[in-house]
Write a protein that holds these residues in place. Structure first.
Motif, PDB file in Angstrom:
ATOM      1  N   UNK A  75     -35.171  27.759 101.564  1.00 39.24           N
ATOM      2  CA  UNK A  75     -34.667  27.835 103.060  1.00 39.24           C
ATOM      3  C   UNK A  75     -35.114  26.485 103.912  1.00 39.24           C
ATOM      4  N   UNK A  79     -30.807  21.469 107.026  1.00 36.40           N
ATOM      5  CA  UNK A  79     -29.910  21.924 106.457  1.00 36.40           C
ATOM      6  C   UNK A  79     -28.531  20.955 106.359  1.00 36.40           C
ATOM      7  N   UNK A  81     -25.929  20.353 107.549  1.00 37.60           N
ATOM      8  CA  UNK A  81     -25.554  19.918 109.030  1.00 37.60           C
ATOM      9  C   UNK A  81     -26.554  19.134 110.464  1.00 37.60           C
TER      10      UNK A  81
ATOM     11  N   UNK B  46     -24.316  30.121 111.759  1.00 40.36           N
ATOM     12  CA  UNK B  46     -25.562  29.461 111.476  1.00 40.36           C
ATOM     13  C   UNK B  46     -25.635  28.197 111.833  1.00 40.36           C
ATOM     14  N   UNK B  47     -25.078  27.562 112.255  1.00 38.28           N
ATOM     15  CA  UNK B  47     -25.355  25.847 112.728  1.00 38.28           C
ATOM     16  C   UNK B  47     -26.406  26.148 114.024  1.00 38.28           C
ATOM     17  N   UNK B  50     -32.699  28.367 114.594  1.00 39.91           N
ATOM     18  CA  UNK B  50     -33.443  27.963 115.000  1.00 39.91           C
ATOM     19  C   UNK B  50     -33.956  27.371 114.022  1.00 39.91           C
ATOM     20  N   UNK B  51     -34.394  28.081 113.249  1.00 36.44           N
ATOM     21  CA  UNK B  51     -35.436  27.469 112.112  1.00 36.44           C
ATOM     22  C   UNK B  51     -34.897  27.315 110.434  1.00 36.44           C
ATOM     23  N   UNK B  52     -35.162  26.671 109.824  1.00 40.03           N
ATOM     24  CA  UNK B  52     -35.060  27.300 108.164  1.00 40.03           C
ATOM     25  C   UNK B  52     -34.535  28.159 107.762  1.00 40.03           C
ATOM     26  N   UNK B  53     -34.964  28.964 107.679  1.00 38.69           N
ATOM     27  CA  UNK B  53     -35.735  30.864 107.283  1.00 38.69           C
ATOM     28  C   UNK B  53     -34.224  31.572 107.969  1.00 38.69           C
ATOM     29  N   UNK B  55     -31.658  29.256 109.094  1.00 41.29           N
ATOM     30  CA  UNK B  55     -30.459  29.266 108.874  1.00 41.29           C
ATOM     31  C   UNK B  55     -29.319  29.416 107.539  1.00 41.29           C
ATOM     32  N   UNK B  56     -30.919  29.673 106.696  1.00 46.59           N
ATOM     33  CA  UNK B  56     -31.093  30.434 104.664  1.00 46.59           C
ATOM     34  C   UNK B  56     -30.201  31.686 104.975  1.00 46.59           C
ATOM     35  N   UNK B  59     -26.594  31.851 106.620  1.00 47.13           N
ATOM     36  CA  UNK B  59     -25.349  30.709 105.216  1.00 47.13           C
ATOM     37  C   UNK B  59     -25.449  32.146 103.886  1.00 47.13           C
TER      38      UNK B  59
END
Lengths: 83, 190
Positions: A75, A79, A81, B46-47, B50-53, B55-56, B59
């Protein structure tokens, strides 16, 4: 994003693109031997670069396709993009 | 990038050809709460998560939905493969046959073609995650309706798996919503 990471990523992209091109070509011309030899050489090199990348920066793939050490770094940002 | 894996996520078997069920399963192929809508919804939202989690999560669920789209396509293909024209007419699928024969096309169970109007991407992660949770519930209900329409045990088994995945996705989206709300509570952006 450090320079080593960007360099490795670029190398992976180049090799993988070659593998994509060869895949499409061999889909229509499966009988030719040279592209198959090229494909296998590239696939091996690609796998070793991806292993190196993953060891340093975390998994490239989810769903059991990459092993993940220590903590779930899948995570982590950035990413693709965000680069 | 994406790489195709030459296998299904879960077996997709049917006991017999069935044009009626093939037509109904289109609901989850090109329908408003179907797998195509789900995949494209999450993969475009997803773009701006706000956070990595988060977004993951979008995705990964978006990717799993593509695997479910393939399962639905496989079921429809198998249900349609050996049906006669007579059965197609009886199932009310003659209109579909005229345009598509036994090919796969993105429509709902009534032949309405897929449209991007089925999905939203509002740029507000709280709003988008609420839509995603609602979409999962609507998909779960659709699977329950589909299960009620057949007695084919193989088909029911696969539909039950897909139904269960909607429940899990709903749960994960709910947790993601909590994370996003905490994220904003600490940032005072408004």
């Amino acid at each position: 994003m450090d320079r080593r990471r960007m360099e490795l990523l670029r190398q992976i992209q180049e090799l993988q693109f070659a593998a994509v091109e060869l895949t499409l070509f061999m889909d229509i011309h499966p009988e030719q031997k040279q592209p198959l030899a090229d494909y296998n050489r590239i696939a091996e090199h690609l796998r070793s670069l991806m292993d190196e990348y993953e060891k340093l920066y975390g998994p490239l793939m989810p769903f059991g396709q990459s092993t993940v050490e220590n903590r779930w770094s899948w995570t982590d940002e950035p990413w693709p993009w965000q680069l | 990038m994406w790489i195709y894996e030459k296998k299904l996520e879960y077996p997709a078997k049917v006991s017999r050809p069935d044009a009626k069920m093939a037509k109904l399963l289109l609901a989850q192929y090109g329908g408003p709460d179907g797998e195509l809508s789900a995949a494209l919804r999450y993969l475009t939202q997803r773009y701006t998560m706000p956070t990595g989690k988060t977004k993951a999560l979008l995705t990964d669920i978006g990717t799993e939905e593509l695997a479910h789209l393939e399962i639905i396509a496989t079921l429809i293909y198998k249900l349609m493969k050996d049906v006669s024209l007579e059965e197609i007419k009886e199932a009310g699928a003659a209109g579909y046959y005229i345009h598509h024969d036994r090919a796969l096309y993105y429509t709902d169970a009534n032949g309405v073609p897929w449209t991007a109007a089925y999905i939203q991407s509002m740029g507000d992660p709280v709003t988008d995650l609420h839509e995603d949770m609602a979409a999962e519930q609507k998909a779960r209900t659709t699977y329950e309706h589909l299960i009620q329409m057949t007695d084919d045990p193989d088909l029911i088994d696969t539909l039950r798996f897909l139904r269960e995945r909607e429940v899990v996705h709903f749960q994960r989206f709910g947790e993601a919503l909590n994370l996003v709300q905490e994220h904003y509570a600490h940032r005072h952006v408004f």
